[in-house]
Design an enzyme around this catalytic site. Sequence first.
Site, PDB file in Angstrom:
ATOM      1  N   LYS A   1       8.395   4.995 -12.836  1.00 43.80           N
ATOM      2  CA  LYS A   1       8.266   4.055 -12.056  1.00 43.80           C
ATOM      3  C   LYS A   1       9.274   4.427 -11.211  1.00 43.80           C
ATOM      4  CE  LYS A   1       9.059  -0.805 -10.539  1.00 43.80           C
ATOM      5  NZ  LYS A   1       9.023  -2.067 -10.100  1.00 43.80           N
TER       6      LYS A   1
ATOM      7  N   SER B   1       4.779  -4.933  -8.543  1.00 44.78           N
ATOM      8  CA  SER B   1       5.827  -3.562  -7.918  1.00 44.78           C
ATOM      9  C   SER B   1       4.695  -2.846  -7.982  1.00 44.78           C
ATOM     10  CB  SER B   1       7.253  -4.013  -7.137  1.00 44.78           C
ATOM     11  OG  SER B   1       8.072  -3.983  -8.315  1.00 44.78           O
TER      12      SER B   1
ATOM     13  N   SER C   1       6.382  -7.898 -11.699  1.00 46.15           N
ATOM     14  CA  SER C   1       5.822  -6.400 -10.899  1.00 46.15           C
ATOM     15  C   SER C   1       5.767  -5.965 -12.255  1.00 46.15           C
ATOM     16  CB  SER C   1       7.299  -6.200 -10.844  1.00 46.15           C
ATOM     17  OG  SER C   1       7.137  -6.642  -9.552  1.00 46.15           O
TER      18      SER C   1
END
Lengths: 477, 487
Positions: free
Chosen positions: B79, B154, B178
């Site tokens: 990420k 996210s 997330s």
Amino acid sequence: MSKNYETVIGLEVHVELATKTKIFCSCSTAFGGAPNTHTCPVCTGQPGSLPVLNKQVVEYAVAVGLATNCQITQYSKFDRKNYFYPDNPQNYQISQLYLPICRDGYVEIETDAGKKQVRIHEIHMEEDAGKLVHDEWEDVSIVDYNRSGVPLIEIVSEPDMRSADEVIAYLEKLRQTIQYLGASDCKLNEGSMRADVNLSVREVGSSKFGTRTEMKNLNSFKAIAHAIEGERERQIELLEAGRKVVQETRRWDDNKESSHAMRSKEDAQDYRYFPEPDLVPIVISDEWIADIRSRQPELRDEKLVRYKKEYDIPDYDAKIITSSKHMADIFEATTKLCGKPKKVSNWLMVEAMRLMKEHEMDPEELRFSPVNLAKLIELVESGTINGSVAKEVFEIVFDKDIDPEQYVEEKGLKSVNDEGELRDAVQRVIEENPQSVEDYHGGKEKALGYLVGQTMKATKGKANPGMVNKLLKELLG
Amino acid sequence: MNLLRYTAVELGKKIQAGEVSVLEATQAVLDAIKAKEAAVNSFVTVDEEGALKRAAEVQKLIDEGKLTGPLAGVPVAIKDNMCTEGLLTTCSSKILYNYIPTYSAEAVKRLEAAGAVIVGKTNMDEFAMGSTTETSAYGVTKNPWNTEHVPGGSSGGSCAAVAAEEVPYALGSDTGGSIRQPSSFCGVTGIKPTYGSVSRYGLIAYGSSLDQIGPIAKDVTDCATILESITSYDTKDSTSVKREDSDYTSALVDDVKGMRIGIPRDYFGEGLDPEVREAVLAAAETLKEKGAIVEEFDLGLVEYAIPAYYVIACAEASSNLARFDGVKYGYRTREYEGLHNMYKKSRSEGFGAEVKRRIMLGSFVLSSGYYDAYYLKALRVKALIKKAFDNAFSKYDVILGPAAPTTAPKLGQSLDNPIQMYLGDIYTISVNLAGLPGISLPCDMDKNGLPIGLQLIGDCFKEKNIIRAAYSFEQTREYKHSPLAEA
């Protein structure tokens, strides 16, 4: 008719701690590195970096707290103080607001007005900022983060001081105490100790405080004393003219010897303090406090009592010597080597003081080693060198910390103690100075001094003055 | 055989056995990314050159017998809020459009030590603020099950990359759901570990007291294996915890007999899609059939979790994001007059709308006069929520519920109504507030063919309970490949 006013002063004193590494990372705190060389992701505020508390900072803060009679907060926390400025890489400073490490202490000060206690509201730990350099030519500012993350403690007093004298005495007391603890070198001119002065005035007898101002940028005791006098007068003038003192921060200008307003309370920033989530609470056990207490060195007040008892030197000398931990250390180490406290004290009080004054030095800057001073004292005591030679040699020891035995040997400075050799020299002087001999016989005692001087000159200062005296009297009959 | 069909652990075995080379695995991943990125947009940065170079190095170490772990040679995506030394790290924000870190996050280093080959950085909601991966400055990521839908957020890029089979596994981060919510939307498995288990060093902070890094993969075995690799006591992270019980793979056991599972009634009230409700309750039934003791209970305080979370997370974020100011790195506005104007313009132009909203919200709740009313009150709510979970875990080993109230919404439907979007985090947020571990794994599909996620929550440091329950449930169901994975 003019009223009588009382000045009310409280201090916020920042002290840079003498740790080898920074408060939240392992970068060096050493002075003088090329810009941004003592930096890492943490102290330059790189994304994703996290602070880790330097344990030594806690120990120093607790040590200062204990030495100033504070309560140690056994569950203490860091908070973030949020404000934007380029010298502050994260745009927040990690400090302590809600649970500072020490609270409710005091120190005892002594001025001409007598002894009194100045209470300490709190001591908290925080990080220093970087340094901005403004390049006027290029119209840019450059930032150096070498100082970013250097550990500080802020010592906040209660508004207990009433004069510049008391303020100076309080600062001296803090400085001595902290230097004794080895927690900082406390140099005002280099910024390792900085004081902000909060001052208000009120009519004598009033129990209410007046509106206060805060004065920043005070880099010497002299500036502090002048700023206090100036601000007291400014505030009294305002009040006398029927105007009000505005709560504001003022900046002292050392060149102009005056201050000007920096920002008023209305412009004061909202720092939006909140607990620092990247650090865990600092839990200080009873055992840890006891351990720090047990390692606490002998502080000045204790030293003074012991010196009197153990060394039997005058109070005045003891006070001067212990005013600096470094000088006290030299005194004790030298005394231990030579066993003559009074002689050591004399050398420090007379010759060392004179040279320090001449070179405009702090006692902290004394560089000679006790072993060399002890040797010098031995040389005098054994009559190997005479007093005036000793003074000359001391200057070299003071400057270059040389071995006096070796120096005396190499330079041939040993006293002439050989009676035969001296007798010849004295005889020559008597022959060359008939007028003085006549004066001596005529009852002028002074003439003897002159003849001694001439003999010393003839022996290049190496003669044993006692022997010269004796021989002269003998030969002059 | 398409190498992306394998799980990370399966691929790792093939590599150890010499049946697949690290270079082949890496090339397969790079090819898959090339083929699918136009449709899914999971990545902000693909490091083809670095990955191939690294693949050769890792192969050498494997050949020399120096790398024998289950993840050696297996490619991974990270990420884009985790620092990777020498590799662009943007947090999907314009303000970090050019930021190349000088160091790698501890979790990334742990993976590298295990022989991982990093192929790139995945898209996300800007600074992890969002639930759809639509707030990224680098384009929207699409759901591999239906590209008209969002992947969740996210960690939407990481989840979509795994679901689209661009990469066998990825790292995500979870501040309020997330990892778990996008895992649910994309039909993959993700774990948010106990706070303090995985070092946050190098994770670009959103809400420091809530953020945790965790694995995202196709199954529970992969997630347990990856989590085992990245769990570490790190002296660089003061909130890191020393754990003796991080042998999570020992909990990969198909046995829930006697396990006490609680279903909070509060998680099945208004706002929950009936299809999700049915699927999750059916999963509970399955576990019951396998011998678990399942019962309903009242957790309480659920309605306070979202406001408390947004106050705490935004307060921390408003301070955490202050460092992005145009002075030291990242975006600086072109023209400005003086320092204040430079700050203002750089930040106004560099941050997106959702980030600005949260910075303002956080600055407000910390302001003098509001701190007690908002921030301190939120901290008290947080403590009460933790207590409610403590009570529940005195009775249950695992709490079972949905990961999200609905399946993935369509693109463009969420951002206009932030309150509605925030409410979507209702089942995941309290887990972060209480610091608990949670796993999301697929349990069914809705009538539109979108995955439904099951969430299992454990007590602090009891990852093994949820891994065991999840693994047992997983054995009753085939893994379903998304249409983009099939492409």
